[in-house]
Motif scaffolding. Structure first.
Motif, PDB file in Angstrom:
ATOM      1  N   LEU A  69       0.813  -1.211   0.000  1.00  0.00           N
ATOM      2  CA  LEU A  69       0.000   0.000   0.000  1.00  0.00           C
ATOM      3  C   LEU A  69       0.848   1.263   0.000  1.00  0.00           C
ATOM      4  CD1 LEU A  69      -2.859  -0.944   2.515  1.00  0.00           C
ATOM      5  CD2 LEU A  69      -2.866  -1.095   0.025  1.00  0.00           C
ATOM      6  N   GLU A  70       2.070   1.147   0.519  1.00  0.00           N
ATOM      7  CA  GLU A  70       2.954   2.314   0.566  1.00  0.00           C
ATOM      8  C   GLU A  70       3.350   2.791  -0.826  1.00  0.00           C
ATOM      9  OE1 GLU A  70       5.433  -1.372   0.541  1.00  0.00           O
ATOM     10  OE2 GLU A  70       3.661  -0.695   1.660  1.00  0.00           O
ATOM     11  N   LYS A  71       3.139   1.943  -1.814  1.00  0.00           N
ATOM     12  CA  LYS A  71       3.460   2.330  -3.195  1.00  0.00           C
ATOM     13  C   LYS A  71       2.264   2.967  -3.891  1.00  0.00           C
ATOM     14  CE  LYS A  71       6.891  -1.290  -3.696  1.00  0.00           C
ATOM     15  NZ  LYS A  71       6.769  -2.633  -3.202  1.00  0.00           N
ATOM     16  N   THR A  72       1.192   3.191  -3.132  1.00  0.00           N
ATOM     17  CA  THR A  72      -0.033   3.773  -3.678  1.00  0.00           C
ATOM     18  C   THR A  72      -0.475   4.946  -2.809  1.00  0.00           C
ATOM     19  OG1 THR A  72      -1.605   2.479  -2.362  1.00  0.00           O
ATOM     20  CG2 THR A  72      -0.700   1.423  -4.334  1.00  0.00           C
ATOM     21  N   LYS A  73      -1.583   5.539  -3.206  1.00  0.00           N
ATOM     22  CA  LYS A  73      -2.181   6.624  -2.418  1.00  0.00           C
ATOM     23  C   LYS A  73      -3.280   6.116  -1.489  1.00  0.00           C
ATOM     24  CE  LYS A  73      -1.335  10.029  -6.096  1.00  0.00           C
ATOM     25  NZ  LYS A  73      -1.987  10.963  -7.065  1.00  0.00           N
ATOM     26  N   VAL A  74      -3.422   4.807  -1.372  1.00  0.00           N
ATOM     27  CA  VAL A  74      -4.455   4.219  -0.526  1.00  0.00           C
ATOM     28  C   VAL A  74      -4.249   4.656   0.921  1.00  0.00           C
ATOM     29  CG1 VAL A  74      -5.405   2.067   0.375  1.00  0.00           C
ATOM     30  CG2 VAL A  74      -4.790   2.240  -2.043  1.00  0.00           C
ATOM     31  N   GLU A  75      -5.333   5.098   1.566  1.00  0.00           N
ATOM     32  CA  GLU A  75      -5.264   5.570   2.949  1.00  0.00           C
ATOM     33  C   GLU A  75      -5.900   4.566   3.901  1.00  0.00           C
ATOM     34  OE1 GLU A  75      -7.092   9.391   3.228  1.00  0.00           O
ATOM     35  OE2 GLU A  75      -5.996  10.214   1.506  1.00  0.00           O
ATOM     36  N   LEU A  76      -5.397   4.573   5.148  1.00  0.00           N
ATOM     37  CA  LEU A  76      -5.937   3.714   6.196  1.00  0.00           C
ATOM     38  C   LEU A  76      -6.536   4.557   7.313  1.00  0.00           C
ATOM     39  CD1 LEU A  76      -3.085   1.053   6.625  1.00  0.00           C
ATOM     40  CD2 LEU A  76      -5.161   0.864   5.257  1.00  0.00           C
ATOM     41  N   ASP A  77      -7.578   4.024   7.928  1.00  0.00           N
ATOM     42  CA  ASP A  77      -8.181   4.643   9.102  1.00  0.00           C
ATOM     43  C   ASP A  77      -8.406   3.556  10.138  1.00  0.00           C
ATOM     44  OD1 ASP A  77      -9.503   6.219  10.950  1.00  0.00           O
ATOM     45  OD2 ASP A  77     -11.412   6.195   9.872  1.00  0.00           O
ATOM     46  N   ARG A  78      -7.663   3.643  11.239  1.00  0.00           N
ATOM     47  CA  ARG A  78      -7.738   2.621  12.296  1.00  0.00           C
ATOM     48  C   ARG A  78      -7.542   1.213  11.724  1.00  0.00           C
ATOM     49  NH1 ARG A  78     -13.247   4.911  14.769  1.00  0.00           N
ATOM     50  NH2 ARG A  78     -13.432   5.448  12.573  1.00  0.00           N
ATOM     51  N   GLY A  79      -6.613   1.123  10.798  1.00  0.00           N
ATOM     52  CA  GLY A  79      -6.238  -0.168  10.233  1.00  0.00           C
ATOM     53  C   GLY A  79      -7.027  -0.607   9.028  1.00  0.00           C
ATOM     54  N   HIS A  80      -8.129   0.055   8.727  1.00  0.00           N
ATOM     55  CA  HIS A  80      -8.961  -0.325   7.588  1.00  0.00           C
ATOM     56  C   HIS A  80      -8.742   0.615   6.409  1.00  0.00           C
ATOM     57  CE1 HIS A  80     -11.102  -2.382  10.895  1.00  0.00           C
ATOM     58  NE2 HIS A  80     -11.458  -3.240   9.952  1.00  0.00           N
TER      59      HIS A  80
ATOM     60  N   SER B  70      -8.360   6.112  -2.350  1.00  0.00           N
ATOM     61  CA  SER B  70      -7.750   7.373  -2.777  1.00  0.00           C
ATOM     62  C   SER B  70      -6.866   7.206  -4.002  1.00  0.00           C
ATOM     63  CB  SER B  70      -6.925   7.966  -1.629  1.00  0.00           C
ATOM     64  OG  SER B  70      -7.725   8.156  -0.488  1.00  0.00           O
ATOM     65  N   GLU B  71      -6.568   5.964  -4.364  1.00  0.00           N
ATOM     66  CA  GLU B  71      -5.766   5.660  -5.552  1.00  0.00           C
ATOM     67  C   GLU B  71      -6.697   5.306  -6.700  1.00  0.00           C
ATOM     68  OE1 GLU B  71      -2.215   4.646  -7.843  1.00  0.00           O
ATOM     69  OE2 GLU B  71      -2.439   5.654  -5.917  1.00  0.00           O
ATOM     70  N   LYS B  72      -6.572   6.023  -7.790  1.00  0.00           N
ATOM     71  CA  LYS B  72      -7.422   5.761  -8.940  1.00  0.00           C
ATOM     72  C   LYS B  72      -7.310   4.297  -9.380  1.00  0.00           C
ATOM     73  CE  LYS B  72      -8.313   7.324 -13.687  1.00  0.00           C
ATOM     74  NZ  LYS B  72      -7.853   8.187 -14.803  1.00  0.00           N
ATOM     75  N   ASN B  73      -8.461   3.692  -9.618  1.00  0.00           N
ATOM     76  CA  ASN B  73      -8.552   2.318 -10.125  1.00  0.00           C
ATOM     77  C   ASN B  73      -8.173   1.249  -9.102  1.00  0.00           C
ATOM     78  OD1 ASN B  73      -9.443   3.416 -12.505  1.00  0.00           O
ATOM     79  ND2 ASN B  73      -7.444   3.286 -13.515  1.00  0.00           N
ATOM     80  N   ILE B  74      -8.050   1.621  -7.810  1.00  0.00           N
ATOM     81  CA  ILE B  74      -7.893   0.623  -6.742  1.00  0.00           C
ATOM     82  C   ILE B  74      -9.095   0.750  -5.818  1.00  0.00           C
ATOM     83  CG2 ILE B  74      -6.553  -0.159  -4.767  1.00  0.00           C
ATOM     84  CD1 ILE B  74      -4.041   0.635  -6.134  1.00  0.00           C
ATOM     85  N   TYR B  75      -9.710  -0.383  -5.512  1.00  0.00           N
ATOM     86  CA  TYR B  75     -10.928  -0.423  -4.716  1.00  0.00           C
ATOM     87  C   TYR B  75     -10.729  -1.396  -3.549  1.00  0.00           C
ATOM     88  CZ  TYR B  75     -12.336   1.296  -9.303  1.00  0.00           C
ATOM     89  OH  TYR B  75     -12.397   1.994 -10.476  1.00  0.00           O
ATOM     90  N   ALA B  76     -11.588  -1.287  -2.551  1.00  0.00           N
ATOM     91  CA  ALA B  76     -11.516  -2.210  -1.416  1.00  0.00           C
ATOM     92  C   ALA B  76     -12.926  -2.562  -0.971  1.00  0.00           C
ATOM     93  CB  ALA B  76     -10.736  -1.593  -0.266  1.00  0.00           C
TER      94      ALA B  76
END
Length: 462
Positions: free
Chosen positions: A278-289, A299-305
């Motif tokens: 995830l550190e190679k992307t703009k994906v953000e975490l909140d309390r581990g999720h 927050s990263e275009k074209n990445i979903y969870a």
């Protein structure tokens, strides 16, 4: 190393991941799933399904023990634990093969290994060999694991997680369950039915704290009648293993000391976000999720969870719904964002619990005038015939609009009945449509109709 190109790569083959992959394939996307363990994920292999198989054995044992109530005389039943556990594992294995078959049928490519994001739509998969994938879209469906308690590591002997609890070699004489959510209460019921002395320790003021207070109180009363000890507003202050026994110091509402053979840790979950890159992307975490928008995009275009990794409610059916929603949004279809208030929850305890929407307390905080209706199963003919009269149905309406704000049930097989209210909420029905709906007689579901009538002082059978 050659790269394999896909329209969509789903990381995780659990109930969210494999459903997302199937829907994507149906919509014409070239799709792959990466799974590091078993297809079907925790739910199918080590959670929802094998637990229900064990609880079914407990139900059969309970029914046989009470056969004389129905005029049937039987010998004292004998529990063959190895067969009980093996049946549970066989159910999971059969379902896992089913998932593999569905993915193959839908032409989804499956990679066995651990995925890591490399940035810009690239992934590596480390299995027996390392492969590199390229995808226009990536869905992270990596799920979650049991949360650990500091200084109380799972050792498979004195300290268990749900995994150890699913495959016991013997029923411990005594077991203390720490955590009174759905998982903790389900295992408490199973082990008590198998003859163990069971104690539940919960930090909040009641068991099943996410449920309506009346539901929690009813289940508490029933569990205590079954011989389960319950300590609420309590925590484990210290523990030690002495001569093969675990000694727990309990502090809180009632200070005490418990001695047990096994401690089952059921204190929630932690999202699986480590080593994903995830550190190679703009994906953000909140309390581990992983943080997502209403359509599961990060927050990263074209990445979903989707699913547990993206936060509560931590339920398999929520993950599956998000998987379909997410894929259809990617494909430009007109979709509605998930309303977590309309996700039904079920606890397969004895008695069972099922709910959807707001609790009475939550509904009161909306600032609206509400109507509450209740109907007990003791006044339901089918429940009496089935010797299943414990519990009730409770509904909450907005007095001004007639909107169904919430529905809550406790009793026999209510997990099979809650769908009626879930559909009603989705269709935005009011009390008028529910009153005019004809339910078959004799059924326990008639209590659902009577509860609606009761909210408007129109109940016919109480």
């Amino acid at each position: 190393m050659s790269k394999q190109q896909f329209d969509l790569v789903v990381v995780g083959g659990g109930p969210g991941g494999y459903v997302a992959a199937i829907r994507a394939s149906q919509l014409g996307m070239k799709t792959a799933v990466v799974e590091r363990a078993e297809l079907g994920g925790i739910c199918l292999n080590w959670g929802c399904l094998p637990t229900k198989a064990l609880l079914r054995s407990a139900d059969v044992l309970r029914l046989v023990k009470n056969a004389n109530v129905f005029g049937i005389e039987v010998a004292q039943p004998q529990v063959k634990l190895e067969k009980v556990v093996q049946r549970s594992r066989d159910v999971s294995a059969k379902l896992q093969r089913g998932v593999a078959g569905l993915l193959k049928k839908n032409k989804v490519t499956v990679f066995q290994g651990e995925a890591q994001l490399l940035g810009q739509g690239q992934l590596s998969v480390k299995g027996t060999t390392t492969q590199q994938l390229s995808a226009k879209h990536i869905i992270l469906a990596t799920g979650a694991r049991a949360r650990a308690i500091p200084n109380m590591p799972v050792d498979g002997k004195h300290f268990w997680s749900y995994r150890e609890a699913l495959i016991p070699k013997a029923i411990p004489k005594r077991i203390v369950v720490i955590g009174a959510g759905a998982i903790g209460i389900e295992f408490a019921c199973f082990y008590r039915s198998m003859g163990a002395e069971v104690t539940v320790v919960e930090m909040t003021d009641r068991i099943l704290p996410q449920e309506d207070a009346e539901i929690s109180n009813t289940v508490t009363k029933s569990l205590k009648q079954d011989g389960i000890q319950i300590y609420t507003e309590s925590k484990v202050a210290s523990h030690q293993v002495v001569k093969g026994e675990v000694v727990l110091k309990i502090e809180g509402k009632q200070n005490t000391q418990l001695t047990t053979d096994v401690v089952l840790l059921a204190v929630g979950i932690s999202a699986n976000t480590e080593n994903l890159g995830l550190e190679k992307t703009k994906v953000e975490l909140d309390r581990g999720h992983i943080v997502t928008d209403q359509y599961c995009q990060t927050s990263e275009k074209n990445i979903y969870a989707i699913g547990d990794v993206a936060g509560p409610p931590w339920l398999a059916h929520k993950a599956s719904h998000e998987g379909v929603l997410c894929v259809e949004k990617i494909m430009g279809l007109d979709v509605h964002p998930l309303d977590v208030n309309k996700v039904p929850t079920c606890t397969y305890s004895h008695p069972q619990v099922a709910s959807v929407g707001y609790s009475e307390k939550q509904a009161q905080t909306l600032g609206k005038k509400i109507r509450v209706g209740k109907f007990p199963f003791v006044a339901n003919g089918k429940a009496l015939a089935m010797e299943s009269s414990e519990g009730f149905v409770k509904v909450i309406f907005d007095d001004a609009s007639g909107e169904l704000l919430g529905a809550h049930m406790v009793g026999e097989e209510v997990t099979e009945m809650i769908n009626g209210y879930a559909i009603a909420q989705t269709l935005e029905t009011t009390e008028q449509e529910l009153m005019q709906t004809i339910l078959p007689h004799p059924t326990m579901s008639e209590a659902m109709h009577e509860a609606v009538l009761a909210a408007y002082q129109r109940a016919l059978h109480q």
